[in-house]
Design a protein around this motif. Structure first.
Motif, short mmCIF file in Angstrom:
data_model
loop_
_atom_site.label_atom_id
_atom_site.label_comp_id
_atom_site.label_asym_id
_atom_site.label_seq_id
_atom_site.Cartn_x
_atom_site.Cartn_y
_atom_site.Cartn_z
N HIS A 183 14.77 11.44 9.48
CA HIS A 183 13.95 10.33 9.05
C HIS A 183 13.06 9.91 10.22
O HIS A 183 13.53 9.71 11.31
N VAL A 184 11.79 9.79 9.96
CA VAL A 184 10.84 9.39 10.99
C VAL A 184 10.19 8.08 10.56
O VAL A 184 9.76 7.95 9.42
N THR A 185 10.15 7.12 11.46
CA THR A 185 9.51 5.86 11.17
C THR A 185 8.04 5.96 11.54
O THR A 185 7.70 6.33 12.65
N HIS A 186 7.18 5.64 10.59
CA HIS A 186 5.74 5.73 10.79
C HIS A 186 5.12 4.35 10.77
O HIS A 186 5.73 3.38 10.35
N ARG A 187 3.85 4.30 11.15
CA ARG A 187 3.07 3.08 10.99
C ARG A 187 2.67 2.97 9.53
O ARG A 187 2.58 3.96 8.83
N LEU A 188 2.41 1.75 9.10
CA LEU A 188 1.93 1.54 7.73
C LEU A 188 0.54 2.16 7.57
O LEU A 188 -0.27 2.11 8.50
N ASP A 189 0.27 2.72 6.39
CA ASP A 189 -1.06 3.27 6.14
C ASP A 189 -2.06 2.12 6.00
O ASP A 189 -1.69 1.00 5.65
N GLU A 190 -3.33 2.41 6.27
CA GLU A 190 -4.37 1.37 6.30
C GLU A 190 -4.52 0.59 4.99
O GLU A 190 -4.61 -0.63 5.02
N PRO A 191 -4.57 1.25 3.81
CA PRO A 191 -4.71 0.46 2.58
C PRO A 191 -3.54 -0.52 2.35
O PRO A 191 -3.75 -1.66 1.95
N THR A 192 -2.33 -0.07 2.63
CA THR A 192 -1.16 -0.94 2.47
C THR A 192 -1.20 -2.09 3.46
O THR A 192 -0.93 -3.24 3.11
N LEU A 193 -1.54 -1.79 4.71
CA LEU A 193 -1.63 -2.83 5.74
C LEU A 193 -2.69 -3.86 5.36
O LEU A 193 -2.46 -5.07 5.49
N ASP A 194 -3.82 -3.39 4.84
CA ASP A 194 -4.89 -4.29 4.42
C ASP A 194 -4.44 -5.19 3.27
O ASP A 194 -4.70 -6.40 3.28
N LYS A 195 -3.73 -4.63 2.30
CA LYS A 195 -3.24 -5.43 1.16
C LYS A 195 -2.21 -6.47 1.62
O LYS A 195 -2.21 -7.60 1.12
N GLN A 242 -2.03 -7.84 4.64
CA GLN A 242 -2.73 -8.84 5.44
C GLN A 242 -3.49 -9.83 4.57
O GLN A 242 -3.55 -11.01 4.86
N LYS A 243 -4.05 -9.35 3.47
CA LYS A 243 -4.85 -10.21 2.60
C LYS A 243 -4.03 -10.88 1.51
O LYS A 243 -4.56 -11.64 0.71
N GLY A 244 -2.73 -10.59 1.45
CA GLY A 244 -1.87 -11.25 0.48
C GLY A 244 -1.90 -10.62 -0.91
O GLY A 244 -1.38 -11.20 -1.86
N ARG A 245 -2.50 -9.45 -1.05
CA ARG A 245 -2.55 -8.79 -2.35
C ARG A 245 -1.29 -7.99 -2.66
O ARG A 245 -1.08 -7.57 -3.77
N LEU A 246 -0.48 -7.77 -1.65
CA LEU A 246 0.81 -7.10 -1.81
C LEU A 246 1.87 -8.10 -1.38
O LEU A 246 1.81 -8.62 -0.26
N PRO A 247 2.84 -8.41 -2.25
CA PRO A 247 3.78 -9.49 -1.91
C PRO A 247 4.77 -9.11 -0.82
O PRO A 247 5.27 -7.98 -0.79
N ILE A 248 5.05 -10.06 0.05
CA ILE A 248 6.12 -9.93 1.03
C ILE A 248 7.34 -10.54 0.37
O ILE A 248 7.39 -11.73 0.10
N ALA A 259 -0.52 -9.51 10.42
CA ALA A 259 -1.82 -10.16 10.58
C ALA A 259 -1.61 -11.54 11.21
O ALA A 259 -0.50 -12.07 11.23
N ARG A 260 -2.69 -12.11 11.71
CA ARG A 260 -2.62 -13.41 12.38
C ARG A 260 -2.02 -14.48 11.47
O ARG A 260 -1.23 -15.30 11.90
N ASN A 261 -2.38 -14.47 10.18
CA ASN A 261 -1.88 -15.49 9.26
C ASN A 261 -0.39 -15.33 8.95
O ASN A 261 0.23 -16.23 8.40
N HIS A 262 0.21 -14.19 9.30
CA HIS A 262 1.64 -13.97 9.11
C HIS A 262 2.42 -13.98 10.43
O HIS A 262 3.59 -13.61 10.44
N GLY A 263 1.78 -14.34 11.52
CA GLY A 263 2.49 -14.41 12.79
C GLY A 263 1.89 -13.54 13.88
O GLY A 263 2.34 -13.58 15.02
#
Length: 176
Positions: free
Chosen positions: A65-77, A79-85, A158-162
């Motif tokens: 198992h390799v831990t990767h960075r989040l892909d850009e579209p997911t990270l963008d969603k 950060q903008k709140g379009r994908l729920p935490i 993102a800044r708005n999440h810490g």
């Protein structure tokens, strides 16, 4: 109930060691030294080391198992709140042992509950003049073998999440 001959899994051993370190001995008793998990995993000189041919045959069935960075579209969603935490854990003011055990149990529960994205708040830790211990340690923990079955990827929030004091963590899909 397990038998005396049964051995703990690596995850159970890590959890047990963390709990055992926080326990205080009874009055008049000496504290028991609990070895680290990394020390237990290394072969001792008394144990024979398998030849290279056998080691490759044994290592083949294991899934890396390799831990990767989040892909850009997911990270963008995210950060903008379009994908729920779907979950948050705040590690402010904790020691490394406390934070590790809380993070490990939180991610286990979230993974079992089918949660995909969580926010881990480490804090920036600038009170001592340097960057925070948890801020540096948590990303390293997420790449260890104990967390690999749970964590798919992680990245700075993102800044708005810490901002740099928080991490987005994508959990692996739970196998049914």
């Amino acid at each position: 109930m397990s038998k005396r001959g049964d051995k703990l899994s690596d995850d159970d051993r890590v959890l047990w060691n963390l709990v055992a370190r926080t326990a205080k001995p009874l009055k008049g008793r000496a504290a028991v030294d609990i070895p680290d998990m990394a020390v237990d995993a290394r072969p001792t000189p008394a144990q024979p080391v398998q030849p290279a041919a056998n080691a490759t045959a044994v290592a083949k069935p294991k899934i890396q198992h390799v831990t990767h960075r989040l892909d850009e579209p997911t990270l963008d969603k995210l950060q903008k709140g379009r994908l729920p935490i779907e979950g948050r854990v705040d590690l402010h003011g904790m020691t490394q042992d406390e934070a590790y055990s809380l993070l490990f149990s939180f991610l286990h529960r979230a993974h079992a509950g089918g949660v995909r994205y969580v926010l881990v708040i480490t804090g920036k830790g600038s009170s001592s003049g340097g960057d925070g211990i948890l801020r540096r340690a948590v990303p390293a923990w997420l790449s260890t073998p104990a967390f690999r079955p749970l964590v798919s990827s992680h990245d700075h929030a993102a800044r708005n999440h810490g901002g740099s004091g928080a991490l987005y963590v994508r959990l692996r899909r739970a196998r049914s």
